[in-house]
Enzyme design. Structure first.
Site, PDB file in Angstrom:
ATOM      1  N   HIS A 119      32.858  13.046  15.675  1.00 26.65           N
ATOM      2  CA  HIS A 119      34.403  12.836  15.436  1.00 26.65           C
ATOM      3  C   HIS A 119      35.040  12.376  16.898  1.00 26.65           C
ATOM      4  CE1 HIS A 119      34.518  15.786  12.050  1.00 26.65           C
ATOM      5  NE2 HIS A 119      34.565  14.563  11.718  1.00 26.65           N
ATOM      6  N   GLU A 135      14.221   2.694  -1.112  1.00 30.93           N
ATOM      7  CA  GLU A 135      14.050   3.230   0.063  1.00 30.93           C
ATOM      8  C   GLU A 135      12.677   4.020   0.367  1.00 30.93           C
ATOM      9  OE1 GLU A 135      17.446   5.113   1.629  1.00 30.93           O
ATOM     10  OE2 GLU A 135      17.575   5.903  -0.401  1.00 30.93           O
ATOM     11  N   ASP A 180      14.999   3.803   5.572  1.00 30.64           N
ATOM     12  CA  ASP A 180      14.296   4.765   5.170  1.00 30.64           C
ATOM     13  C   ASP A 180      12.646   4.110   4.634  1.00 30.64           C
ATOM     14  OD1 ASP A 180      15.151   7.676   5.361  1.00 30.64           O
ATOM     15  OD2 ASP A 180      16.923   7.026   4.064  1.00 30.64           O
ATOM     16  N   CYS A 204      20.762  -2.976   2.692  1.00 31.77           N
ATOM     17  CA  CYS A 204      21.958  -2.365   3.293  1.00 31.77           C
ATOM     18  C   CYS A 204      21.355  -1.666   4.467  1.00 31.77           C
ATOM     19  CB  CYS A 204      22.578  -1.437   2.292  1.00 31.77           C
ATOM     20  SG  CYS A 204      21.636  -0.123   1.561  1.00 31.77           S
TER      21      CYS A 204
END
Ligand code: PEP
Ligand code: MG
Length: 633
Positions: free
Chosen positions: A234, A476, A500, A547
């Protein structure tokens, strides 16, 4: 020597660990590459918010207050002590709500949402009841009881290196500091007094809690460096919103540096130079100028097509982790979203997210891309991303355990809720539902059946389900890659998650610093699997996208396009650079490179082949972010 790794702009831990020596092997004329002979001490971290700044250091030491030993109360004071704990919680809730409202006014709704996990932790039964029972049963003071409970939570979570879980620990620490200060009668730190003078400073801290980050003023703070932290924390999100350059995870920096030391901070490359020389400063000022020029050029690129010199059109999409990032992706030229990670909706929560909240998050992204594909991944939980409400069992090997699609299929309430929200949102655009960590055909079949059943239910309830969302599998795992041919008959698309796929193919933990030199997406085993999936996609006529971070690497993108992959999805920060690579390259040359690299036996050989084919068309030295590609001179 400033950097010893091949850096990939915009990636999470942006390195594929190719040393300069190996780069020099790959690129015979590496001597002509940009070199930085820096005299100041250079330290590496993770790029969190872009920009180059030079200035004096102000070290912030904002530790959680220490609770004194002892802290045992007499039995007759137990109820009053419990009441004191609840009063502190109520007061802290007020504080956080105030900060949230201020943040909403100054930065916006998305940034204000950053305080939600803390508000939820404040009411979490495990935290509250756990603390109360320590007071009641062990006669601990509120401070001690609360601290113990938080330490237990932290211990449960701290075995992980996953950014999303680390981020929640940081939220928890923020809350811990507030509750303890309230119970101990200590004031909240006043940031304006910390900066004393009018001088602008680079703030260095061990870590920064979201509450402190939200109060940083760009008028006083030139940049921020932390010893710990992640790109998705954050605090990092807030520095990006505030346009404050930031580097996180610079191990131990706050202990090695003093107030008044001078620092160069390069938030794009993720490095700092301590006490630079005049020549270092001049170098970075020039680099800053070049990057600004380059960024102007990139803005112009955003509206151009991603078409190679020989006419191959590549769909360039964006990976996002939060709905608010969709607008940024659009303005950087994405043609749709190739991966929307949805775990932010559940990690750190103590209850299932309401369907309405999920639906609004998906709809927000579709509104940014009403006419382009938006690939939304179903919950990729487990491993080390676990919402408290699932009470995941402790596993010996969580990454080989109950996770992603396996977990969703076993938790129909969770999965159905997400599918309902996704199908409802599909009325707003081209939603594509993507299943993570597939290893068997039956996972796809069962998911499809559940999607169909959910669709029928929604239709019966009167929702508009006329646009049928496409369904795809993430490739993956080596298992999915090797059964791609049969999977292809049951899905509309594949998306290869190289992050992955590399980890599972090479049996190398993607988060392990010790094994990082073995984590190499250009390993011949990985390249063979990638090429197999691409070939199956072409043969079966289904779209294959990538991706994972490999798509955001210039040589990776070049290779994938050479394999015939028509769609790449990268972080918003890498979009323009990859577009530039695509627009400068020839697919025919990439194909030739792929033909020769399929016979290669080492990653170095593969990289050399790619580099030799790409170098004549792409002036990599011109890439602001890619100056990092070559490490140091
Ligand atoms: C991947 O594994 O490549 C991927 C894109 O998913 P994540 O990084 O979220 O695991
Ligand atoms: Mg993955």
């Amino acid at each position: 020597m400033p950097s010893s790794h091949l850096l990939i702009p915009g990636s999470e831990r942006s390195e594929f660990h190719v040393t300069p020596k190996r780069i020099a092997d790959i690129a015979p004329d590496a001597s002509s590459m940009p070199t930085l002979a820096l005299a100041g001490v250079t330290r590496e971290g993770i790029p969190a918010s872009p920009g180059i700044v030079i200035g004096p250091v102000r070290v912030l030491r904002m530790e959680v207050p220490t609770v004194s030993h002892g802290g045992i109360i007499p039995a007759e004071e137990v109820e009053a002590e419990i009441a004191r704990f609840h009063e502190a919680r109520a007061a802290v809730r007020e504080q956080i709500l105030r900060l949230q409202a201020d943040t909403r006014t100054s930065l916006g709704e998305i940034e204000a949402q950053i305080f939600e996990p803390q508000l939820m932790m404040l009411d979490d039964v495990e935290v509250v009841d756990g603390t109360v029972s320590y007071i009641r049963e062990n006669h601990l003071s509120s401070e001690r009881a609360f601290e113990w409970r938080v330490l237990e939570w932290e211990a449960q979570w701290s075995h992980t290196a996953h950014p999303m879980v680390i981020d929640r620990i940081n939220d928890l620490k923020d809350l811990q500091g507030r509750i303890l200060r309230k119970l101990m009668g200590l004031p909240e730190p006043d940031l304006s007094s910390l900066f004393g003078t009018d001088e602008k400073v680079i703030v260095v801290a061990r870590d920064l809690t979201p509450s402190v980050a939200a109060q940083l003023s760009p008028h006083r703070v030139l940049g921020l460096v932390t010893d710990e932290g992640t790109r998705t924390s954050h605090s990092s999100i807030l520095t990006r919103s505030l346009h404050i350059p930031c580097v996180v995870s610079v191990d131990g920096l706050s202990g090695d540096i003093n107030d008044g030391d001078e620092l160069i901070l390069d938030g794009r490359a993720g490095l700092v130079v301590i006490n630079p020389t005049g020549a270092d400063k001049q170098h970075y000022q020039e680099l800053d100028f070049q990057i600004r020029e380059w960024e102007q050029e990139l803005l112009l690129l955003a509206h151009l097509d991603s078409t190679t010199q020989d006419g191959a059109r590549i769909d360039l999409r964006a990976n996002i982790d939060l709905p608010g990032e969709a607008e940024d992706a659009r303005s950087h030229g994405a043609r749709g979203i190739g991966l929307f990670r949805t775990e932010f909706l559940v990690v750190g929560r103590n209850a299932l997210p309401p369907e309405e909240e999920q639906y609004r998050a998906y709809r927000q992204v579709l509104q940014a891309f009403p006419n382009e594909p938006v690939v939304i991944r179903t919950y990729d939980l487990g491993g080390d991303k676990f919402p408290a409400f699932l009470h995941l069992p402790k596993e010996e090997n969580p990454f080989l355990g109950w996770r992603a699609i396996r977990l969703c299929l076993d938790e129909p309430d969770l999965f159905r809720g997400q599918l309902r929200a996704l199908i409802r949102a599909s009325a707003y655009g081209d939603v594509r539902i993507m299943l993570p960590m597939v290893t068997t055909l039956s996972e796809v079949e069962r998911s499809r059946a559940l999607i169909e059943e959910t669709r029928e239910q929604l239709a019966a309830e009167g929702y508009d389900v006329s646009r049928r969302a496409r369904i795809g599998a993430m490739i993956e795992t080596p298992a999915a890659a090797l059964i791609a041919e049969s999977l292809a008959d049951h899905v509309d698309f594949f998306s290869i998650g190289t992050n992955d796929l590399v980890q599972y193919t090479l049996a190398v933990d993607r988060g392990s610093a010790r094994l990082a030199h073995l984590y190499n997406p250009f390993h011949p085993a990985v390249v063979t699997l990638l090429n197999h999936v691409a070939t199956v996609g072409l043969k079966k006529g289904i779209e294959v996208a990538v991706c994972g971070e490999l798509a955001a690497h210039p040589l990776g993108a070049f290779m994938l396009i050479g394999m015939g992959i028509p769609s790449l999805s990268v972080g918003p920060a890498a979009l323009a650079e990859i577009k530039k690579v695509i627009r400068s390259m020839y697919q025919s040359k990439a194909r030739e490179a792929v033909v020769s690299l399929l016979g290669a036996t080492t990653p170095e050989e593969i990289l050399r082949i790619l580099w030799e084919q790409l170098r004549s068309d792409v002036d990599l030295k011109r890439f602001g972010g890619l100056s990092n590609l070559w490490g140091s001179g």
